[in-house]
Write a protein that holds these residues in place. Structure first.
Motif, mmCIF file in Angstrom:
data_model
loop_
_atom_site.group_PDB
_atom_site.id
_atom_site.type_symbol
_atom_site.label_atom_id
_atom_site.label_comp_id
_atom_site.label_asym_id
_atom_site.label_seq_id
_atom_site.Cartn_x
_atom_site.Cartn_y
_atom_site.Cartn_z
ATOM 1 N N PRO A 1 0.960 -1.109 -0.007
ATOM 2 C CA PRO A 1 -0.003 0.041 0.096
ATOM 3 C C PRO A 1 0.911 1.334 -0.063
ATOM 4 N N GLY A 2 0.400 2.181 -0.687
ATOM 5 C CA GLY A 2 1.289 3.328 -1.062
ATOM 6 C C GLY A 2 2.461 3.448 -1.859
ATOM 7 N N LYS A 3 2.663 2.012 -2.308
ATOM 8 C CA LYS A 3 3.988 1.984 -3.138
ATOM 9 C C LYS A 3 3.664 1.288 -4.536
ATOM 10 N N HIS B 1 2.435 2.910 -7.093
ATOM 11 C CA HIS B 1 2.926 3.578 -8.131
ATOM 12 C C HIS B 1 4.367 3.682 -8.561
ATOM 13 N N HIS B 2 5.401 2.688 -7.690
ATOM 14 C CA HIS B 2 6.609 2.437 -8.186
ATOM 15 C C HIS B 2 6.877 1.320 -9.044
ATOM 16 N N CYS C 1 9.093 -3.769 -4.866
ATOM 17 C CA CYS C 1 7.742 -3.902 -5.061
ATOM 18 C C CYS C 1 7.392 -4.964 -6.250
ATOM 19 N N ARG D 1 9.477 -1.595 6.944
ATOM 20 C CA ARG D 1 9.056 -0.561 6.206
ATOM 21 C C ARG D 1 9.412 0.983 6.797
ATOM 22 N N ARG D 2 9.382 0.758 8.059
ATOM 23 C CA ARG D 2 9.582 2.056 8.846
ATOM 24 C C ARG D 2 11.044 2.248 9.171
#
Length: 256
Positions: free
Chosen positions: A63-65, A67-68, A171, A217-218
């Motif tokens: 999620p949020g990735k 577009h890569h 990704c 991720r963090r």
């Protein structure tokens, strides 16, 4: 599964999920290899469980990735994987045990050579490969998965050699292996292998996988692009050696 087996398996899945989120691969290979060596659970059970938790890993990692992702590359690789898995299974059924052993040794040698040569020169290609090469890598990965349960090497090599950013590579690989896991999960359901025990183990494993994925991720490790590529190619070297090992053991046994 008893607690003394389940707890190490959960810890192993957590560590493998962290590694996969950072590199884009490794959850299935690490868990399957370690559980087989440590005899934590039946291989078939672990394979089904890995397919389920891989979906949890991707649900948190992607999620949020999205577009890569290079969708054309992922689509071409997936189109190559899905039918060739079945072909790989059929080939293995057709070959004698001796011929299958020789083929596994040769494939291991190719993977080992590719991993060593790429690790020595981790710089990416100057231009992105064509979609056809991603399709071919998918076919090779599917054949390896169908014959020996190891689909990663051709796909890892293909994507990590591209002039893409690490997040794009991660990704893309996570999505490709997710597609494979969806296929395996549906096939397991069709065969009636998703028992109540599997669902209970998955319910326990999913929170562990989700938490370690969020941690990756963090708090990713401070590695450069070249270092990450070397780690990826080093894993290929290990896989190649693993594929070659049974044939070498058999050869030594014959000589002695």
């Amino acid at each position: 599964m008893t607690a003394d087996h389940l707890l190490p398996l959960l810890a192993l899945m957590g560590a493998a999920s962290y590694f996969q989120t950072v590199t884009g691969f490794g959850l299935g290979m690490i868990v399957m290899g370690a559980t087989s060596g440590l005899d934590l659970a039946p291989v078939a059970t672990v394979a089904t469980l890995v397919s389920l938790v891989t979906l949890a890993n991707s649900a948190v990692a992607l999620p949020g990735k999205l577009h890569h992702i290079d969708w054309r590359a992922v689509g071409a690789a997936t189109l190559g994987i899905l039918p060739s898995v079945v072909i790989g299974v059929l080939i293995l059924d057709y070959l004698s045990s001796a011929a299958a052993g020789i083929l596994q040794w040769l494939l291991g040698a190719v993977v080992l050579y590719g991993g060593v040569s790429a690790a020595l020169r981790p710089a990416p290609l100057p231009r992105r490969s064509g979609n056809r090469s991603f399709f071919v890598s998918g076919i090779a990965g599917g054949l390896l998965s169908g014959m020996f349960g190891v689909s990663g090497p051709p796909l890892i090599f293909q994507f990590y050699r591209q002039p893409l950013s690490l997040v794009e590579i991660r990704c893309a690989l996570i999505l490709v292996f997710t597609a494979t896991s969806v296929t395996r999960t549906l096939f397991s359901a069709w065969q009636g292998q998703l028992s109540a025990d599997i669902w209970i183990q998955a319910a326990l494993a999913v929170p562990v996988v989700a938490l370690t994925t969020m941690a990756a991720r963090r708090f990713p490790p401070p590695l450069s692009a070249a270092a990450t590529r070397r780690i990826a190619f080093g894993v290929l070297v290990a896989i190649g050696g693993y594929l070659m090992l049974p044939g070498l053991v058999e050869l030594v046994a014959r000589v002695t």
